[in-house]
Design a protein around this motif. Structure first.
Motif, PDB file in Angstrom:
ATOM      1  N   ILE A   1       0.679  -1.242  -0.145  1.00 13.53           N
ATOM      2  CA  ILE A   1      -0.025   0.105   0.027  1.00 13.53           C
ATOM      3  C   ILE A   1       0.909   1.209  -0.061  1.00 13.53           C
ATOM      4  O   ILE A   1       1.796   1.278   0.756  1.00 13.53           O
ATOM      5  CB  ILE A   1      -0.965   0.007   1.287  1.00 13.53           C
ATOM      6  CG1 ILE A   1      -1.864  -1.241   1.312  1.00 13.53           C
ATOM      7  CG2 ILE A   1      -1.798   1.358   1.341  1.00 13.53           C
ATOM      8  CD1 ILE A   1      -2.836  -1.457   2.427  1.00 13.53           C
ATOM      9  N   PHE A   2       0.595   2.027  -0.976  1.00 15.89           N
ATOM     10  CA  PHE A   2       1.564   3.318  -1.250  1.00 15.89           C
ATOM     11  C   PHE A   2       0.969   4.470  -0.384  1.00 15.89           C
ATOM     12  O   PHE A   2       0.018   4.723  -0.111  1.00 15.89           O
ATOM     13  CB  PHE A   2       1.370   3.868  -2.647  1.00 15.89           C
ATOM     14  CG  PHE A   2       2.571   4.944  -2.909  1.00 15.89           C
ATOM     15  CD1 PHE A   2       3.751   4.959  -2.938  1.00 15.89           C
ATOM     16  CD2 PHE A   2       1.903   6.175  -3.048  1.00 15.89           C
ATOM     17  CE1 PHE A   2       4.623   5.953  -3.164  1.00 15.89           C
ATOM     18  CE2 PHE A   2       2.628   7.023  -3.334  1.00 15.89           C
ATOM     19  CZ  PHE A   2       4.015   7.312  -3.486  1.00 15.89           C
ATOM     20  N   GLY A   3       2.093   5.029   0.358  1.00 19.22           N
ATOM     21  CA  GLY A   3       1.643   6.094   1.261  1.00 19.22           C
ATOM     22  C   GLY A   3       1.468   6.056   2.616  1.00 19.22           C
ATOM     23  O   GLY A   3       1.169   6.987   3.406  1.00 19.22           O
ATOM     24  N   THR A   4       1.701   4.816   3.153  1.00 20.22           N
ATOM     25  CA  THR A   4       1.412   4.476   4.409  1.00 20.22           C
ATOM     26  C   THR A   4       2.326   5.591   5.544  1.00 20.22           C
ATOM     27  O   THR A   4       2.149   5.680   6.713  1.00 20.22           O
ATOM     28  CB  THR A   4       1.635   3.160   5.033  1.00 20.22           C
ATOM     29  OG1 THR A   4       2.816   2.655   4.561  1.00 20.22           O
ATOM     30  CG2 THR A   4       0.461   2.486   4.259  1.00 20.22           C
ATOM     31  N   GLU A   5       3.548   5.699   4.896  1.00 20.64           N
ATOM     32  CA  GLU A   5       4.681   6.513   5.801  1.00 20.64           C
ATOM     33  C   GLU A   5       4.195   7.847   6.241  1.00 20.64           C
ATOM     34  O   GLU A   5       4.899   8.400   7.203  1.00 20.64           O
ATOM     35  CB  GLU A   5       6.126   6.459   5.200  1.00 20.64           C
ATOM     36  CG  GLU A   5       6.186   7.297   4.013  1.00 20.64           C
ATOM     37  CD  GLU A   5       5.492   6.644   2.752  1.00 20.64           C
ATOM     38  OE1 GLU A   5       6.029   7.418   1.742  1.00 20.64           O
ATOM     39  OE2 GLU A   5       5.007   5.851   2.550  1.00 20.64           O
TER      40      GLU A   5
ATOM     41  N   VAL B   1      -8.335   6.710  -0.648  1.00 21.29           N
ATOM     42  CA  VAL B   1      -7.814   5.472  -1.353  1.00 21.29           C
ATOM     43  C   VAL B   1      -7.746   5.382  -2.733  1.00 21.29           C
ATOM     44  O   VAL B   1      -9.065   5.393  -3.307  1.00 21.29           O
ATOM     45  CB  VAL B   1      -8.485   4.185  -0.355  1.00 21.29           C
ATOM     46  CG1 VAL B   1      -7.510   3.060  -1.078  1.00 21.29           C
ATOM     47  CG2 VAL B   1      -8.443   4.146   1.025  1.00 21.29           C
ATOM     48  N   THR B   2      -6.877   5.669  -3.202  1.00 22.17           N
ATOM     49  CA  THR B   2      -6.844   5.528  -4.814  1.00 22.17           C
ATOM     50  C   THR B   2      -6.432   4.313  -5.465  1.00 22.17           C
ATOM     51  O   THR B   2      -5.808   3.474  -4.499  1.00 22.17           O
ATOM     52  CB  THR B   2      -6.015   6.788  -5.537  1.00 22.17           C
ATOM     53  OG1 THR B   2      -4.700   6.370  -5.252  1.00 22.17           O
ATOM     54  CG2 THR B   2      -6.299   8.265  -4.757  1.00 22.17           C
TER      55      THR B   2
ATOM     56  N   VAL C   1      -3.554   1.561  -3.576  1.00 22.95           N
ATOM     57  CA  VAL C   1      -3.621   0.098  -3.685  1.00 22.95           C
ATOM     58  C   VAL C   1      -3.007  -0.709  -4.766  1.00 22.95           C
ATOM     59  O   VAL C   1      -3.067  -1.924  -4.796  1.00 22.95           O
ATOM     60  CB  VAL C   1      -4.890  -0.392  -3.258  1.00 22.95           C
ATOM     61  CG1 VAL C   1      -5.405  -0.102  -2.156  1.00 22.95           C
ATOM     62  CG2 VAL C   1      -5.923  -0.299  -4.252  1.00 22.95           C
ATOM     63  N   SER C   2      -2.637   0.136  -5.731  1.00 24.77           N
ATOM     64  CA  SER C   2      -2.068  -0.185  -6.968  1.00 24.77           C
ATOM     65  C   SER C   2      -2.970  -1.244  -7.806  1.00 24.77           C
ATOM     66  O   SER C   2      -2.830  -2.582  -7.665  1.00 24.77           O
ATOM     67  CB  SER C   2      -0.775  -1.214  -6.682  1.00 24.77           C
ATOM     68  OG  SER C   2       0.336  -0.059  -6.130  1.00 24.77           O
ATOM     69  N   GLY C   3      -3.892  -0.489  -8.481  1.00 22.60           N
ATOM     70  CA  GLY C   3      -4.780  -1.325  -9.195  1.00 22.60           C
ATOM     71  C   GLY C   3      -6.135  -1.443  -8.414  1.00 22.60           C
ATOM     72  O   GLY C   3      -6.381  -0.588  -7.587  1.00 22.60           O
ATOM     73  N   ILE C   4      -6.892  -2.411  -8.901  1.00 18.83           N
ATOM     74  CA  ILE C   4      -8.376  -2.455  -8.005  1.00 18.83           C
ATOM     75  C   ILE C   4      -8.454  -3.457  -6.836  1.00 18.83           C
ATOM     76  O   ILE C   4      -9.466  -3.901  -6.498  1.00 18.83           O
ATOM     77  CB  ILE C   4      -9.408  -2.797  -8.936  1.00 18.83           C
ATOM     78  CG1 ILE C   4      -9.361  -4.068  -9.789  1.00 18.83           C
ATOM     79  CG2 ILE C   4      -9.606  -1.764  -9.864  1.00 18.83           C
ATOM     80  CD1 ILE C   4     -10.449  -4.470 -10.553  1.00 18.83           C
ATOM     81  N   ALA C   5      -7.217  -3.804  -6.297  1.00 20.62           N
ATOM     82  CA  ALA C   5      -7.094  -4.684  -4.950  1.00 20.62           C
ATOM     83  C   ALA C   5      -7.342  -3.885  -3.828  1.00 20.62           C
ATOM     84  O   ALA C   5      -6.609  -3.909  -2.893  1.00 20.62           O
ATOM     85  CB  ALA C   5      -5.756  -5.302  -5.108  1.00 20.62           C
TER      86      ALA C   5
ATOM     87  N   LYS D   1      -7.191  -4.761   0.144  1.00 22.51           N
ATOM     88  CA  LYS D   1      -6.021  -4.682   1.209  1.00 22.51           C
ATOM     89  C   LYS D   1      -6.334  -3.617   2.235  1.00 22.51           C
ATOM     90  O   LYS D   1      -5.378  -3.582   3.254  1.00 22.51           O
ATOM     91  CB  LYS D   1      -4.716  -4.021   0.318  1.00 22.51           C
ATOM     92  CG  LYS D   1      -4.511  -4.950  -0.853  1.00 22.51           C
ATOM     93  CD  LYS D   1      -3.011  -4.073  -1.607  1.00 22.51           C
ATOM     94  CE  LYS D   1      -2.877  -4.891  -2.793  1.00 22.51           C
ATOM     95  NZ  LYS D   1      -1.658  -4.203  -3.537  1.00 22.51           N
ATOM     96  N   ILE D   2      -7.224  -2.627   2.010  1.00 24.69           N
ATOM     97  CA  ILE D   2      -7.470  -1.741   2.911  1.00 24.69           C
ATOM     98  C   ILE D   2      -7.988  -2.226   4.406  1.00 24.69           C
ATOM     99  O   ILE D   2      -8.205  -1.532   5.390  1.00 24.69           O
ATOM    100  CB  ILE D   2      -8.490  -0.398   2.322  1.00 24.69           C
ATOM    101  CG1 ILE D   2      -9.584  -0.967   1.924  1.00 24.69           C
ATOM    102  CG2 ILE D   2      -7.721   0.113   1.294  1.00 24.69           C
ATOM    103  CD1 ILE D   2     -10.643  -0.006   1.592  1.00 24.69           C
TER     104      ILE D   2
END
Length: 338
Positions: free
Chosen positions: A214-218, A228-229, A244-248, A251-252
């Motif tokens: 998941i991008f951006g958690t830091e 969430v994009t 989340v990189s795609g439609i997955a 993960k959230i």
């Protein structure tokens, strides 16, 4: 304590570094004293002190030198390093002293989070003529986000982040690198975005198998509304956003954030049956989700920026068109027919 101490001693060593300039709170530029920087151009300054995690690093874009500030200081100014060590390891500083017994607890080996700063170049330390910087400027990615992005001149170098990928990458082109971290600041993977017409637009490297990418958690504040994009680049345009990189989007569920404090933003592709299924799934599960207005033609947030909309305007559109429950179902019925 480490960061405060590093900044304190950077201030002390600054006078001896040629062309030293403070760029912002955690970025300092100067001529590299390790390699002497450019021998042809006395105005070149490619040495940097940059922040990563809880300490400062010294990085040179000419000779490739990359070490924690303390290690640099030991090589560059031994007397000053002696004072630095005395302060760092004196009792009460919360640091492990040289004469302390090692902790008895067994800890999983640290994922090489700091290796990324020695292996790659962070975008906010590069000149504007760099190919990755040019790519981001053309995409209108805010400069204040450049400290979250990296450049690699040869994508094969990425194999060094994890031994399991050794000899797996066959190409050598430059790429934009988007890192993934967990909430402890550990590097969990990277996504390498093509800068040209390469067949593979993205090359993904997963370092920690048990952690979702998941991008951006830091930089995420879990006590505020979270956006969430799909794409990592889209998450750079609005505050407190992750991707989340795609439609997955499943993960959230690992984030531990209540559904009523998350806004799910799926790309604007109304006639895509798979996308519509994702919308329906998340509405059924009680999520708050964006149903784009019918007059909006752009596919994603970056396209909206490129069309002339500002980040604030996009966030207003998102907030005004966020729905849940029955209202979301009604809006979805109209949207999927556009």
């Amino acid at each position: 304590m480490s960061l405060f101490l590093d900044l304190k001693f950077i201030n002390e060593v600054a006078h001896s570094l040629l062309m030293f300039k403070k760029k912002d709170e955690y970025r300092f530029n100067f001529r590299c004293p390790i390699c002497g920087d450019s021998q042809k151009n006395s105005r070149k300054a490619r040495g940097w002190f940059i922040k990563f995690a809880d300490q400062m690093f010294m990085k040179c874009h000419n000779c490739g030198y990359a070490k924690p500030f303390g290690a640099f200081l030991k090589e560059y100014n031994a007397p000053l390093f002696s004072r630095y060590s005395l302060e760092k390891y004196r009792p009460g500083n919360g640091e492990l002293r040289f004469d302390d017994p090692k902790p008895s607890t067994t800890v999983e080996p640290e994922v090489p989070a700091r290796l990324i700063d020695s292996l790659l170049d962070r975008l906010d330390t590069l000149d504007d003529d760099n190919i990755a910087v040019q790519f981001c400027l053309k995409r209108k990615i805010p400069r204040e986000k450049f400290n979250q992005l990296y450049y690699v001149d040869d994508v094969k170098k990425i194999e060094q982040l994890s031994s399991k990928y050794k000899d797996k990458i066959q190409s050598h082109e430059p790429r934009l690198v988007l890192p993934f971290y967990d909430f402890k600041g550990q590097l969990t993977g990277v996504s390498c975005r093509a800068l040209g017409d390469e067949a593979l637009r993205y090359i993904h490297i997963k370092i920690k198998e048990d952690v979702p990418l998941i991008f951006g958690t830091e930089t995420l504040n879990r006590n505020k509304r979270v956006y969430v994009t799909e794409g990592q680049i889209d998450a750079l345009f609005i505050p407190n956003a992750i991707a989340v990189s795609g439609i997955a989007f499943t993960k959230i569920g690992t984030l531990g954030i209540p559904k009523n404090r998350m806004t799910v933003i799926i790309d604007n592709q109304p006639r895509n049956k798979e996308v519509v299924k994702v919308y329906k799934k998340f509405i059924d599960e009680g999520h708050e989700i964006v149903i784009w207005p019918q007059n909006l033609e752009e596919k994603d947030l970056n396209d909206m920026i490129l069309s002339g909309l500002t980040s604030k305007q996009i966030q207003t559109i998102i907030d005004k068109n966020t729905f849940s429950g029955l209202e979301a179902e009604i809006k979805l019925m109209a949207w999927k027919r556009i």
